[in-house]
Design an enzyme around this catalytic site. Structure first.
Site, PDB file in Angstrom:
ATOM      1  N   SER A  87      -5.245  -9.368  -3.745  1.00 32.91           N
ATOM      2  CA  SER A  87      -4.877  -8.008  -3.341  1.00 32.91           C
ATOM      3  C   SER A  87      -5.112  -6.985  -4.454  1.00 32.91           C
ATOM      4  O   SER A  87      -4.823  -7.244  -5.626  1.00 32.91           O
ATOM      5  CB  SER A  87      -3.395  -7.986  -2.958  1.00 32.91           C
ATOM      6  N   GLU A 132     -13.595  30.311   4.530  1.00 36.92           N
ATOM      7  CA  GLU A 132     -12.995  30.841   5.756  1.00 36.92           C
ATOM      8  C   GLU A 132     -12.557  29.734   6.726  1.00 36.92           C
ATOM      9  O   GLU A 132     -12.045  30.024   7.793  1.00 36.92           O
ATOM     10  CB  GLU A 132     -13.978  31.780   6.477  1.00 36.92           C
ATOM     11  N   HIS A 153       5.108   1.410  12.592  1.00 34.85           N
ATOM     12  CA  HIS A 153       4.342   2.032  13.679  1.00 34.85           C
ATOM     13  C   HIS A 153       4.452   1.042  14.838  1.00 34.85           C
ATOM     14  O   HIS A 153       4.365  -0.176  14.637  1.00 34.85           O
ATOM     15  CB  HIS A 153       2.895   2.238  13.229  1.00 34.85           C
ATOM     16  N   LYS A 208      -1.870 -10.886  -0.529  1.00 39.44           N
ATOM     17  CA  LYS A 208      -2.946 -11.872  -0.682  1.00 39.44           C
ATOM     18  C   LYS A 208      -3.180 -12.064  -2.174  1.00 39.44           C
ATOM     19  O   LYS A 208      -2.966 -11.144  -2.960  1.00 39.44           O
ATOM     20  CB  LYS A 208      -4.243 -11.340  -0.076  1.00 39.44           C
ATOM     21  N   GLY A 229       0.851  -1.191   0.000  1.00 41.66           N
ATOM     22  CA  GLY A 229       0.000   0.000   0.000  1.00 41.66           C
ATOM     23  C   GLY A 229       0.882   1.234   0.000  1.00 41.66           C
ATOM     24  O   GLY A 229       1.934   1.267  -0.647  1.00 41.66           O
ATOM     25  N   SER A 261      -2.979  39.017  10.015  1.00 44.75           N
ATOM     26  CA  SER A 261      -3.327  40.431  10.245  1.00 44.75           C
ATOM     27  C   SER A 261      -3.417  40.711  11.742  1.00 44.75           C
ATOM     28  O   SER A 261      -3.594  39.795  12.544  1.00 44.75           O
ATOM     29  CB  SER A 261      -4.674  40.734   9.583  1.00 44.75           C
ATOM     30  N   GLN A 303       2.939   2.732   2.288  1.00 48.42           N
ATOM     31  CA  GLN A 303       4.338   2.546   2.699  1.00 48.42           C
ATOM     32  C   GLN A 303       5.000   1.374   1.970  1.00 48.42           C
ATOM     33  O   GLN A 303       6.195   1.425   1.659  1.00 48.42           O
ATOM     34  CB  GLN A 303       4.439   2.310   4.218  1.00 48.42           C
TER      35      GLN A 303
HETATM   36  P1  NAP Z   1      -2.099   0.696   3.414  1.00 52.77           P
HETATM   37  O1  NAP Z   1      -1.796   1.770   2.430  1.00 52.77           O
HETATM   38  O2  NAP Z   1      -3.502   0.579   3.911  1.00 52.77           O
HETATM   39  O3  NAP Z   1      -1.619  -0.671   2.771  1.00 52.77           O
HETATM   40  C1  NAP Z   1      -1.814  -1.850   3.417  1.00 52.77           C
HETATM   41  C2  NAP Z   1      -1.363  -3.030   2.575  1.00 52.77           C
HETATM   42  O4  NAP Z   1      -1.687  -4.205   3.319  1.00 52.77           O
HETATM   43  C3  NAP Z   1      -2.088  -3.152   1.234  1.00 52.77           C
HETATM   44  O5  NAP Z   1      -1.224  -3.737   0.281  1.00 52.77           O
HETATM   45  C4  NAP Z   1      -3.231  -4.075   1.589  1.00 52.77           C
HETATM   46  O6  NAP Z   1      -3.743  -4.889   0.563  1.00 52.77           O
HETATM   47  C5  NAP Z   1      -2.565  -5.017   2.565  1.00 52.77           C
HETATM   48  N1  NAP Z   1      -3.589  -5.663   3.424  1.00 52.77           N
HETATM   49  C6  NAP Z   1      -4.711  -5.106   3.931  1.00 52.77           C
HETATM   50  N2  NAP Z   1      -5.402  -6.009   4.652  1.00 52.77           N
HETATM   51  C7  NAP Z   1      -4.695  -7.158   4.572  1.00 52.77           C
HETATM   52  C8  NAP Z   1      -4.894  -8.465   5.078  1.00 52.77           C
HETATM   53  N3  NAP Z   1      -5.980  -8.759   5.838  1.00 52.77           N
HETATM   54  N4  NAP Z   1      -3.960  -9.421   4.808  1.00 52.77           N
HETATM   55  C9  NAP Z   1      -2.870  -9.126   4.046  1.00 52.77           C
HETATM   56  N5  NAP Z   1      -2.630  -7.903   3.528  1.00 52.77           N
HETATM   57  C10 NAP Z   1      -3.529  -6.940   3.789  1.00 52.77           C
HETATM   58  O7  NAP Z   1      -1.184   0.838   4.714  1.00 52.77           O
HETATM   59  P2  NAP Z   1      -0.059   1.922   5.018  1.00 52.77           P
HETATM   60  O8  NAP Z   1      -0.717   3.258   5.255  1.00 52.77           O
HETATM   61  O9  NAP Z   1       1.032   1.794   4.028  1.00 52.77           O
HETATM   62  O10 NAP Z   1       0.451   1.427   6.447  1.00 52.77           O
HETATM   63  C11 NAP Z   1       1.419   0.414   6.580  1.00 52.77           C
HETATM   64  C12 NAP Z   1       2.181   0.662   7.874  1.00 52.77           C
HETATM   65  O11 NAP Z   1       2.866   1.910   7.775  1.00 52.77           O
HETATM   66  C13 NAP Z   1       1.313   0.760   9.118  1.00 52.77           C
HETATM   67  O12 NAP Z   1       2.017   0.180  10.190  1.00 52.77           O
HETATM   68  C14 NAP Z   1       1.166   2.268   9.342  1.00 52.77           C
HETATM   69  O13 NAP Z   1       0.914   2.637  10.677  1.00 52.77           O
HETATM   70  C15 NAP Z   1       2.550   2.717   8.911  1.00 52.77           C
HETATM   71  N6  NAP Z   1       2.649   4.121   8.534  1.00 52.77           N
HETATM   72  C16 NAP Z   1       1.802   4.638   7.632  1.00 52.77           C
HETATM   73  C17 NAP Z   1       1.926   5.979   7.268  1.00 52.77           C
HETATM   74  C18 NAP Z   1       0.997   6.602   6.244  1.00 52.77           C
HETATM   75  O14 NAP Z   1       0.963   7.830   6.151  1.00 52.77           O
HETATM   76  N7  NAP Z   1       0.271   5.839   5.446  1.00 52.77           N
HETATM   77  C19 NAP Z   1       2.934   6.776   7.824  1.00 52.77           C
HETATM   78  C20 NAP Z   1       3.834   6.187   8.729  1.00 52.77           C
HETATM   79  C21 NAP Z   1       3.684   4.852   9.074  1.00 52.77           C
HETATM   80  P3  NAP Z   1      -4.392  -4.337  -0.793  1.00 52.77           P
HETATM   81  O15 NAP Z   1      -3.193  -4.174  -1.638  1.00 52.77           O
HETATM   82  O16 NAP Z   1      -5.303  -5.405  -1.256  1.00 52.77           O
HETATM   83  O17 NAP Z   1      -5.079  -3.052  -0.454  1.00 52.77           O
HETATM   84 MG    MG Z   2      -0.268   7.561  12.451  1.00 52.49          MG
END
Ligand code: NAP
Ligand code: MG
Length: 330
Positions: free
Chosen positions: A50, A226, A107, A47, A25, A251, A27
């Protein structure tokens, strides 16, 4: 707080590792592409159904499914949603990965609040970028890097922080700055900041300010311009110059108004509520409620999202965004 830069990180610490990234996703893709451009060779785990599979294939990565995870992988990066870490670990990792694997988190939530109980022989580290994947990737390409937190939770190899630093370098973060924290501080700080300010507090302030204006006869478009429309400008000033610096750039009328209302809006009662929220997060109450909600098929969360979608501000905001882009109103 200690800060590390490029000179303190050595890619040798992870060059020989067999790296597996769980998820592709926000990250997952940024980590994957940045690691590969740094000369490492991560495999992506997704998956079979996915939504991101097509992108990962187009990006030319080796892909495996969760049931193909085995002891080949020595460094496993969790980039799947935090609330599912426990289930995923039990189902696909426990008993199948090496006891001494390095487990990496972006995280600290799932480790700090005990969703996962990995082998005591594992190294457990945090490499948490300060922003979404799209920025992590873009700043890597621009050669500036996005800063991040690192931390260690278990350090059996004696190299946990060295590995975290190497990984931070591989995603480009040492160019911007890598801050050493703890799993506890990152987990609580991230969640408290989101709830009280960045997500919960800010959106409710915008929503209530807008609603009061409209209720009292200000046209919705005017109320939108606003409130929601200008928050990035003020947030940008605070980030660049601090609150005092921001106050010098607005201002005098705005500044005087600010001086009269700030502590009436966020008064001592609000401060007490902030304290209560902090304590509940720290005691693990929020994490327990969140995991219960997950087990309950996210029913309340879906309702909440629905209510945000049908909010009056949402309709105005959609219309105004397209008006401001010069598109015709439907
Ligand atoms: P994300 O964009 O929601 O991506 C999640 C990934 O995991 C996707 O590829 C998703 O599959 C897959 N997934 C979802 N449910 C699943 C399941 N049940 N089994 C297997 N795979 C599954 O997540 P993200 O925002 O990158 O976050 C990942 C980590 O980075 C987290 O720990 C988050 O706290 C941390 N983080 C995120 C950010 C941010 O701004 N996003 C910043 C700092 C740290 P699909 O490909 O099918 O959707
Ligand atoms: Mg956060």
């Amino acid at each position: 707080m200690r800060i590390f830069r490029d000179d303190k990180a050595d890619l040798k610490q992870i060059r020989a590792e067999s790296i597996l990234i769980l998820g592709y996703g926000s990250q997952g893709r940024a980590f994957g592409l940045n690691l590969r451009d740094t000369g490492l060779n991560p495999t992506i785990c997704l998956k079979s159904n996915s939504r991101s599979k097509k992108t990962a294939i187009e990006d030319n990565f080796d892909i495996i499914t969760p049931s193909q995870i085995d002891s080949r992988y020595s460094l496993i990066i969790f980039l799947i949603p935090d609330h599912i870490h426990g289930d995923f670990f039990e189902r696909y990792l426990a008993g199948r990965i090496r006891d001494d694997a390095t487990l990496v988190f972006a995280h600290a939530y799932s480790i700090h609040f005990g969703l996962i109980k990995p082998s005591p022989k594992a190294d457990i580290i945090l490499v948490a970028p300060h922003g979404p994947g799209i920025d992590l990737r873009q700043k890597y390409l621009d050669k500036g890097g996005l800063s991040c937190f690192i931390a260690e939770y278990q350090n059996n190899s004696g190299k946990a922080i060295k590995r975290a630093l190497a990984l931070a370098k591989a995603i480009g973060a040492t160019k911007a700055g890598v801050f050493l924290t703890t799993f506890e501080h990152e987990a609580i700080g991230d969640i408290f900041g989101e709830q009280v300010l960045l997500c919960g507090g800010l959106s409710e302030l915008v929503r209530k300010a807008y609603t009061i204006m409209v209720k009292n006869g200000i046209p919705p478009e005017n109320a939108y311009l606003e409130t929601a429309h200008q928050i990035d400008l003020l947030a940008g000033l605070i980030k660049r110059y601090g609150i005092h610096g921001m106050s010098e750039r607005i201002s005098k009328t705005a500044l005087y108004g600010m001086s009269q209302t700030s502590d009436k809006i966020i008064d001592t009662a609000a401060e007490k509520r902030f304290e209560r929220i902090f304590k509940q997060i720290k005691a693990g109450k929020f994490a327990r409620q969140w995991q219960d909600e997950y087990k309950n098929d996210l029913k309340n969360l879906k309702e909440f999202s629905k209510s945000l979608k049908s909010d009056r501000l949402e309709k105005t905001s959609k219309r105004m965004r397209s008006l401001l882009k010069g598109k015709r109103q439907k």
